[in-house]
Design a protein around this motif. Structure first.
Motif, short mmCIF file in Angstrom:
data_model
loop_
_atom_site.label_atom_id
_atom_site.label_comp_id
_atom_site.label_asym_id
_atom_site.label_seq_id
_atom_site.Cartn_x
_atom_site.Cartn_y
_atom_site.Cartn_z
N MET A 164 0.83 -1.19 0.00
CA MET A 164 0.00 0.00 0.00
C MET A 164 0.88 1.25 0.00
N LYS A 165 0.63 2.16 -0.93
CA LYS A 165 1.32 3.44 -0.96
C LYS A 165 0.52 4.46 -0.15
N ARG A 166 1.23 5.24 0.67
CA ARG A 166 0.58 6.16 1.59
C ARG A 166 0.72 7.61 1.14
N LEU A 167 -0.32 8.39 1.45
CA LEU A 167 -0.30 9.83 1.24
C LEU A 167 -0.50 10.51 2.59
N LEU A 168 0.46 11.32 3.00
CA LEU A 168 0.37 12.07 4.25
C LEU A 168 0.15 13.54 3.94
N ALA A 169 -0.98 14.07 4.34
CA ALA A 169 -1.32 15.47 4.08
C ALA A 169 -1.26 16.25 5.39
N SER A 170 -0.83 17.50 5.30
CA SER A 170 -0.75 18.32 6.51
C SER A 170 -1.07 19.78 6.19
N ILE A 171 -1.68 20.42 7.19
CA ILE A 171 -1.93 21.87 7.16
C ILE A 171 -1.01 22.51 8.19
N HIS A 172 -0.15 23.40 7.74
CA HIS A 172 0.80 24.06 8.63
C HIS A 172 0.22 25.34 9.23
N ASP A 173 0.87 25.81 10.28
CA ASP A 173 0.60 27.13 10.88
C ASP A 173 -0.83 27.26 11.38
N VAL A 174 -1.32 26.20 12.01
CA VAL A 174 -2.68 26.22 12.56
C VAL A 174 -2.68 27.08 13.81
N SER A 175 -3.42 28.17 13.76
CA SER A 175 -3.39 29.20 14.80
C SER A 175 -4.64 30.05 14.68
N PRO A 176 -5.08 30.68 15.77
CA PRO A 176 -6.22 31.60 15.64
C PRO A 176 -5.98 32.68 14.59
N ARG A 177 -4.71 33.04 14.36
CA ARG A 177 -4.41 34.09 13.36
C ARG A 177 -4.86 33.67 11.96
N PHE A 178 -4.85 32.39 11.69
CA PHE A 178 -5.17 31.91 10.34
C PHE A 178 -6.41 31.00 10.35
N GLU A 179 -7.32 31.24 11.26
CA GLU A 179 -8.46 30.33 11.39
C GLU A 179 -9.27 30.25 10.09
N GLY A 180 -9.53 31.37 9.46
CA GLY A 180 -10.30 31.35 8.22
C GLY A 180 -9.58 30.61 7.11
N GLU A 181 -8.27 30.82 7.02
CA GLU A 181 -7.49 30.13 5.99
C GLU A 181 -7.44 28.62 6.25
N VAL A 182 -7.33 28.23 7.51
CA VAL A 182 -7.34 26.80 7.84
C VAL A 182 -8.67 26.17 7.44
N ASP A 183 -9.76 26.86 7.68
CA ASP A 183 -11.07 26.33 7.28
C ASP A 183 -11.13 26.16 5.76
N ARG A 184 -10.60 27.11 5.02
CA ARG A 184 -10.61 26.99 3.56
C ARG A 184 -9.74 25.83 3.09
N LEU A 185 -8.61 25.64 3.74
CA LEU A 185 -7.75 24.52 3.37
C LEU A 185 -8.41 23.18 3.70
N LEU A 186 -9.08 23.11 4.82
CA LEU A 186 -9.80 21.88 5.15
C LEU A 186 -10.84 21.56 4.09
N ASP A 187 -11.58 22.58 3.65
CA ASP A 187 -12.57 22.36 2.60
C ASP A 187 -11.90 21.93 1.30
N ARG A 188 -10.74 22.51 1.02
CA ARG A 188 -10.04 22.19 -0.23
C ARG A 188 -9.52 20.77 -0.23
N LEU A 189 -9.03 20.31 0.91
CA LEU A 189 -8.43 18.99 0.98
C LEU A 189 -9.46 17.88 1.18
N ALA A 190 -10.65 18.23 1.66
CA ALA A 190 -11.64 17.21 1.99
C ALA A 190 -11.95 16.26 0.84
N PRO A 191 -12.12 16.72 -0.42
CA PRO A 191 -12.41 15.75 -1.49
C PRO A 191 -11.28 14.76 -1.74
N HIS A 192 -10.08 15.11 -1.32
CA HIS A 192 -8.91 14.26 -1.57
C HIS A 192 -8.60 13.32 -0.40
#
Length: 249
Positions: free
Chosen positions: A1-29
């Motif tokens: 089995m080949k693995r894919l490890l995905a990560s969102i960096h810089d998770v902080s209240p400063r970037f809360e909106g951006e983190v939400d957008r990234l979560l939505d973007r990565l969810a289909p994958h």
């Protein structure tokens, strides 16, 4: 089995909106099979708030892995020689652990680990230094801090034994200048081809990526290119090599 490890960096209240957008973007994958890299107090100006603590706990309860990502993400060290070149060219003043001695690195690691574990109610998945940059003392401090996994740009390893559990460059993007955007677009396109045979592929996204449509398109293309790699957890790398091999049969 080949693995894919995905990560969102810089998770902080400063970037809360951006983190939400990234979560939505990565969810289909990858759904929620990904890691978050939590900065306890970004640039010493964005501490984890009670409301954000509740979000971290909810994400962890949903199965998202939580890594400690430094303390402030701010490089406040004086550098010389090769470290000075790395500090200047590989990050914009954010290589927090590049110049730290063992005592200071260990103190910041322990503080970050305690905060993330208290917030999520579970052990931290590991430690990843801002910009993937470590001093030699910081690398030695990882095991003393009790982290089970660590990552730099080229590999993932176990600090307690030094055993490397995954190799290969992280696919990531740079948004802070147009030339860096172009170079990261070219690098990701190349790595989409070169890393196809890899057992483990790592893809990392950052809050700044959401502000550049070309980077978002490249992120989508990159995840699509590795659709035969199964979204996985970093914790899967902790299994003994024989156990990992048998799971692919």
């Amino acid at each position: 089995m080949k693995r894919l490890l995905a990560s969102i960096h810089d998770v902080s209240p400063r970037f809360e909106g951006e983190v939400d957008r990234l979560l939505d973007r990565l969810a289909p994958h990858v759904g929620q099979r990904l890691a978050m890299l939590v900065v306890p107090d970004h640039w010493n100006a964005a501490p984890i708030t009670p409301a954000f603590t509740r979000r971290l706990r909810a994400w962890a309860d949903a199965g998202i892995e939580m890594f400690v990502h430094g303390w402030s993400h701010l490089d406040d060290s004086a550098h010389r020689g090769a470290a000075a070149l790395k500090a200047k060219h590989m990050t914009a003043g954010e290589g927090e652990f590049l110049g730290l001695d063992h005592t200071e690195a260990l103190a910041r690691m322990r503080r970050g680990k305690a905060l993330v574990e208290e917030a999520t109610g579970r052990a931290a998945a590991g430690f990843i230094a801002p910009a993937w940059l470590y001093s030699d003392d910081a690398r030695r401090a990882l095991g003393d801090a009790g982290f089970v996994l660590a990552e730099d740009h080229a590999k993932v390893w176990r600090p307690d034994t030094g055993r490397v559990v995954a190799r290969g460059p992280v696919i990531t993007w740079a948004s802070r200048s147009h030339p860096r955007q172009l170079s990261s677009l070219a690098a990701s396109a190349l790595l989409r081809r070169l890393l196809q045979p890899s057992e483990t592929v790592r893809i990392a996204v950052h809050p700044g990526d959401v502000r550049v449509p070309q980077l978002l398109d490249s992120i989508d293309r990159t995840f699509a290119a590795f659709r035969r790699h199964v979204p996985a957890r970093y914790a899967d790398l902790l299994a003994p090599p024989a156990a990992r091999a048998s799971s692919t049969d």
